[in-house]
Design a protein around this motif. Structure first.
Motif, PDB file in Angstrom:
ATOM      1  N   LEU A   1       0.840  -1.198   0.000  1.00 27.19           N
ATOM      2  CA  LEU A   1       0.000   0.000   0.000  1.00 27.19           C
ATOM      3  C   LEU A   1       0.878   1.252   0.000  1.00 27.19           C
ATOM      4  CD1 LEU A   1      -3.108   0.456   0.177  1.00 27.19           C
ATOM      5  CD2 LEU A   1      -2.777   0.883   2.609  1.00 27.19           C
ATOM      6  N   ARG A   2       0.542   2.193  -0.879  1.00 25.90           N
ATOM      7  CA  ARG A   2       1.292   3.455  -0.929  1.00 25.90           C
ATOM      8  C   ARG A   2       0.315   4.618  -0.765  1.00 25.90           C
ATOM      9  NH1 ARG A   2       5.458   2.450  -5.974  1.00 25.90           N
ATOM     10  NH2 ARG A   2       6.217   0.446  -5.254  1.00 25.90           N
ATOM     11  N   TRP A   3       0.866   5.805  -0.537  1.00 24.99           N
ATOM     12  CA  TRP A   3      -0.024   6.961  -0.370  1.00 24.99           C
ATOM     13  C   TRP A   3      -0.880   7.175  -1.615  1.00 24.99           C
ATOM     14  CZ3 TRP A   3       0.259  10.969  -3.798  1.00 24.99           C
ATOM     15  CH2 TRP A   3       1.417  11.024  -4.585  1.00 24.99           C
ATOM     16  N   SER A   4      -0.343   6.757  -2.792  1.00 23.38           N
ATOM     17  CA  SER A   4      -1.059   7.013  -4.043  1.00 23.38           C
ATOM     18  C   SER A   4      -2.020   5.891  -4.432  1.00 23.38           C
ATOM     19  CB  SER A   4      -0.037   7.216  -5.160  1.00 23.38           C
ATOM     20  OG  SER A   4       0.819   6.094  -5.244  1.00 23.38           O
ATOM     21  N   SER A   5      -2.046   4.813  -3.637  1.00 26.29           N
ATOM     22  CA  SER A   5      -2.836   3.638  -4.037  1.00 26.29           C
ATOM     23  C   SER A   5      -4.314   3.969  -4.198  1.00 26.29           C
ATOM     24  CB  SER A   5      -2.684   2.517  -3.008  1.00 26.29           C
ATOM     25  OG  SER A   5      -1.335   2.166  -2.880  1.00 26.29           O
ATOM     26  N   GLU A   6      -4.811   4.838  -3.335  1.00 26.14           N
ATOM     27  CA  GLU A   6      -6.239   5.154  -3.351  1.00 26.14           C
ATOM     28  C   GLU A   6      -6.654   5.702  -4.723  1.00 26.14           C
ATOM     29  OE1 GLU A   6      -9.444   7.729  -0.734  1.00 26.14           O
ATOM     30  OE2 GLU A   6      -7.356   7.649  -0.083  1.00 26.14           O
ATOM     31  N   TYR A   7      -5.746   6.439  -5.341  1.00 26.38           N
ATOM     32  CA  TYR A   7      -6.015   6.975  -6.675  1.00 26.38           C
ATOM     33  C   TYR A   7      -5.663   5.962  -7.758  1.00 26.38           C
ATOM     34  CZ  TYR A   7      -4.733   9.371 -10.992  1.00 26.38           C
ATOM     35  OH  TYR A   7      -4.585   9.714 -12.303  1.00 26.38           O
ATOM     36  N   LYS A   8      -4.488   5.350  -7.612  1.00 26.72           N
ATOM     37  CA  LYS A   8      -3.981   4.523  -8.712  1.00 26.72           C
ATOM     38  C   LYS A   8      -4.737   3.215  -8.898  1.00 26.72           C
ATOM     39  CE  LYS A   8       0.742   6.270  -8.947  1.00 26.72           C
ATOM     40  NZ  LYS A   8       2.119   6.065  -8.496  1.00 26.72           N
ATOM     41  N   LEU A   9      -5.174   2.605  -7.794  1.00 25.60           N
ATOM     42  CA  LEU A   9      -5.819   1.290  -7.910  1.00 25.60           C
ATOM     43  C   LEU A   9      -7.059   1.324  -8.804  1.00 25.60           C
ATOM     44  CD1 LEU A   9      -5.962  -1.704  -7.101  1.00 25.60           C
ATOM     45  CD2 LEU A   9      -7.231  -1.004  -5.065  1.00 25.60           C
ATOM     46  N   PRO A  10      -8.030   2.228  -8.531  1.00 27.14           N
ATOM     47  CA  PRO A  10      -9.210   2.251  -9.415  1.00 27.14           C
ATOM     48  C   PRO A  10      -8.870   2.643 -10.852  1.00 27.14           C
ATOM     49  CG  PRO A  10      -9.356   4.002  -7.760  1.00 27.14           C
ATOM     50  CD  PRO A  10      -8.187   3.151  -7.391  1.00 27.14           C
ATOM     51  N   VAL A  11      -7.851   3.493 -11.021  1.00 33.43           N
ATOM     52  CA  VAL A  11      -7.450   3.887 -12.382  1.00 33.43           C
ATOM     53  C   VAL A  11      -6.951   2.651 -13.136  1.00 33.43           C
ATOM     54  CG1 VAL A  11      -5.753   5.196 -13.729  1.00 33.43           C
ATOM     55  CG2 VAL A  11      -6.914   6.281 -11.810  1.00 33.43           C
ATOM     56  N   LEU A  12      -6.096   1.885 -12.457  1.00 30.72           N
ATOM     57  CA  LEU A  12      -5.530   0.691 -13.095  1.00 30.72           C
ATOM     58  C   LEU A  12      -6.628  -0.326 -13.416  1.00 30.72           C
ATOM     59  CD1 LEU A  12      -2.920  -0.835 -13.917  1.00 30.72           C
ATOM     60  CD2 LEU A  12      -2.922  -1.833 -11.630  1.00 30.72           C
ATOM     61  N   GLN A  13      -7.533  -0.519 -12.459  1.00 31.92           N
ATOM     62  CA  GLN A  13      -8.608  -1.497 -12.680  1.00 31.92           C
ATOM     63  C   GLN A  13      -9.509  -1.070 -13.840  1.00 31.92           C
ATOM     64  OE1 GLN A  13      -9.833  -1.405  -8.576  1.00 31.92           O
ATOM     65  NE2 GLN A  13      -9.044  -3.473  -8.189  1.00 31.92           N
ATOM     66  N   ARG A  14      -9.817   0.200 -13.885  1.00 32.86           N
ATOM     67  CA  ARG A  14     -10.674   0.720 -14.963  1.00 32.86           C
ATOM     68  C   ARG A  14      -9.951   0.580 -16.322  1.00 32.86           C
ATOM     69  NH1 ARG A  14     -15.898   1.780 -16.492  1.00 32.86           N
ATOM     70  NH2 ARG A  14     -15.347   2.021 -18.661  1.00 32.86           N
ATOM     71  N   LEU A  15      -8.648   0.843 -16.293  1.00 29.91           N
ATOM     72  CA  LEU A  15      -7.856   0.745 -17.527  1.00 29.91           C
ATOM     73  C   LEU A  15      -7.841  -0.701 -18.034  1.00 29.91           C
ATOM     74  CD1 LEU A  15      -5.643   1.922 -19.490  1.00 29.91           C
ATOM     75  CD2 LEU A  15      -4.023   0.984 -17.857  1.00 29.91           C
ATOM     76  N   ILE A  16      -7.604  -1.651 -17.129  1.00 33.37           N
ATOM     77  CA  ILE A  16      -7.568  -3.058 -17.554  1.00 33.37           C
ATOM     78  C   ILE A  16      -8.940  -3.451 -18.111  1.00 33.37           C
ATOM     79  CG2 ILE A  16      -7.302  -5.461 -16.753  1.00 33.37           C
ATOM     80  CD1 ILE A  16      -5.236  -4.326 -14.706  1.00 33.37           C
ATOM     81  N   TYR A  17      -9.995  -2.993 -17.430  1.00 34.31           N
ATOM     82  CA  TYR A  17     -11.336  -3.307 -17.940  1.00 34.31           C
ATOM     83  C   TYR A  17     -11.525  -2.757 -19.360  1.00 34.31           C
ATOM     84  CZ  TYR A  17     -16.223  -3.540 -18.826  1.00 34.31           C
ATOM     85  OH  TYR A  17     -17.416  -3.822 -19.446  1.00 34.31           O
ATOM     86  N   SER A  18     -11.133  -1.507 -19.583  1.00 32.94           N
ATOM     87  CA  SER A  18     -11.308  -0.899 -20.908  1.00 32.94           C
ATOM     88  C   SER A  18     -10.544  -1.675 -21.981  1.00 32.94           C
ATOM     89  CB  SER A  18     -10.804   0.546 -20.925  1.00 32.94           C
ATOM     90  OG  SER A  18     -11.516   1.292 -20.003  1.00 32.94           O
ATOM     91  N   LEU A  19      -9.330  -2.083 -21.642  1.00 29.21           N
ATOM     92  CA  LEU A  19      -8.528  -2.852 -22.605  1.00 29.21           C
ATOM     93  C   LEU A  19      -9.215  -4.170 -22.945  1.00 29.21           C
ATOM     94  CD1 LEU A  19      -4.837  -2.590 -21.318  1.00 29.21           C
ATOM     95  CD2 LEU A  19      -5.775  -1.597 -23.402  1.00 29.21           C
TER      96      LEU A  19
END
Lengths: 287, 150
Positions: free
Chosen positions: A261-279
């Motif tokens: 867990l990093r300070w940026s995880s709260e932002y990055k995790l949903p971005v990454l998940q949404r990106l993988i879904y879009s791909l």
């Protein structure tokens, strides 16, 4: 270069291996990491004063097709990979990935072996090589060994290569031509960009079900990483929106487990998940 | 250890007695006085030091002279023939593609390497070829126009 370094160039592999035998030298091929690294006095390149240049050894630059496998010489440049017809036909995911590396000038020098031996988290050739189950051949003056790339890569900037060894070949069993591939790279800009996210996906669809789903990441994980549990989960399942959401959520969680867990995880995790879904949606649903 | 390195620079065969681990960029600028090739970032990101080696654009800050033995190297100084500028150089002047001029030698050498392989590039191919060359003042529009119509 600012430091006094001896450089030995050779056209012969045996000679290069002999030069490395004392264990006090560092191999240089394209040099696109080592030369600026020495120039800025990076602590990664301070423990040697002798370089052995292998960039012009012909047997390390050969691309060949055998009955069931493709062999790429480790000192093959990214430009040579981009323009090679054998690789365009059999390993299109690798060609797509390397064509996004650096700039034309860098791809004209940088080599595929150098990319994964450097083993930066953002090494763009690594995720495609991992989903292709690449093996590598390593030689020293005394021995030869084969190892899976995945086992060779230990941690960021560390591999199992010893000072006496040279990675000579990358060996990949020919993937079936029915496999589909997706490569995604996110950098802060398009050219000369260090990857912030790299994803390599291979899959086959039969009767609207995944068969042979493979996924690997770079940059968002400490080093290039395959997600076997998710691959096993996806295989054999009917492809619909719910499955793709499920895979995306699981991938994000797996990345988080790998990085912590990093300070940026709260932002990055949903971005990454949404990106993988879009791909996945673009490539697996809208076909 | 100083060694003799033989290569061809701008059509002339030369032998240079040099430390093989010296960067090509430093050999060009400090030994051969070919100062048209510029040093920008020194880490391969700006392209100001681009030269053409055996027909390929290369950052001269990312290659050492020992790796150039036997190579044919063209720098910005090699484009002018018999006192006449290369058509690419003229095109850069005509299209206003030079403002401060620092990126220009590298930019032209990247374009020159592209045109050697592909004499009629598309705009996308031009963008791709100069993606490794940063310009901070002229703007890329004029540069792309200049490469399109030399």
């Amino acid at each position: 270069m600012k430091r006094d370094i001896e450089l030995f160039s050779t056209w012969k592999l045996d000679e290069a291996l002999e030069l490395l035998e004392d264990g006090n030298s560092h191999v240089i091929a394209g040099g696109t990491d080592i030369i600026p690294g020495i120039h800025i006095n990076s602590n990664r390149f301070r423990d040697f004063n002798k370089l052995v240049d292998i960039s012009r050894i012909k047997e390390l630059k050969r691309i060949s097709e055998e009955k069931d496998k493709i062999i790429i010489g480790a000192a093959t440049t990214f430009s040579e990979i981009e323009s090679d017809e054998i690789l365009q036909r059999h390993l299109p995911l690798l060609v797509k990935a390397v064509s996004k590396i650096g700039s034309r000038q860098i791809r004209n020098r940088a080599t595929i072996g150098g990319n994964f031996i450097n083993n930066a988290p953002c090494a763009d050739s690594v995720p495609p090589l991992l989903v292709y189950n690449a093996g590598i051949k390593i030689n020293s003056i005394h021995h030869e060994r084969m190892i899976n790339l995945e086992d060779f890569l230990i941690s960021p900037y560390r591999t199992s290569l010893t000072n006496e060894e040279i990675v000579t070949e990358i060996v990949i069993h020919k993937p079936r031509e029915s496999l589909n591939d997706v490569f995604y790279k996110l950098g802060r800009r398009r050219g000369v960009a260090i990857s912030r996210i790299t994803l390599a996906i291979l899959f086959e669809i039969k009767n609207n079900k995944f068969t042979d789903f493979k996924i690997a990441s770079g940059a968002v994980t400490p080093i290039g990483k395959r997600f076997y549990e998710i691959e096993n989960y996806a295989d054999g399942k009917k492809i619909d929106r719910d499955l793709l959401i499920d895979i995306s959520i699981r991938c994000g969680k797996a990345v988080l487990e790998s990085t912590g867990l990093r300070w940026s995880s709260e932002y990055k995790l949903p971005v990454l998940q949404r990106l993988i879904y879009s791909l996945l949606e673009d490539n697996c649903l809208r076909r | 250890m100083i060694r003799r390195i033989n290569l061809t620079i701008n059509g002339d065969k030369v032998g240079i007695d040099v430390q093989p681990s010296m960067r090509l960029l430093d050999v060009l600028r400090e030994i051969l006085n070919l100062t048209g090739t510029k040093e920008g970032c020194s880490i391969g990101e700006c392209g100001a030091c681009t030269v053409v080696i055996n027909g390929n654009a290369v950052n001269s800050c990312l290659i050492v002279i020992g790796q150039c033995e036997g190579s044919e190297i063209t720098t910005i100084e090699g484009l002018e023939k018999n006192g006449e500028l290369n058509k690419l150089q003229k095109s850069f002047m005509e299209k206003g593609a030079v403002q401060c001029g620092f990126c220009t030698p590298g930019m032209i050498m990247s374009a020159y390497a592209l045109l050697l392989k592909n004499p009629n590039p598309t705009e996308v191919e031009i963008q791709e070829a100069i993606a490794g060359n940063l310009c901070r003042c002229t703007g890329y529009k004029q540069i792309i126009e200049a490469i399109k119509s030399p």
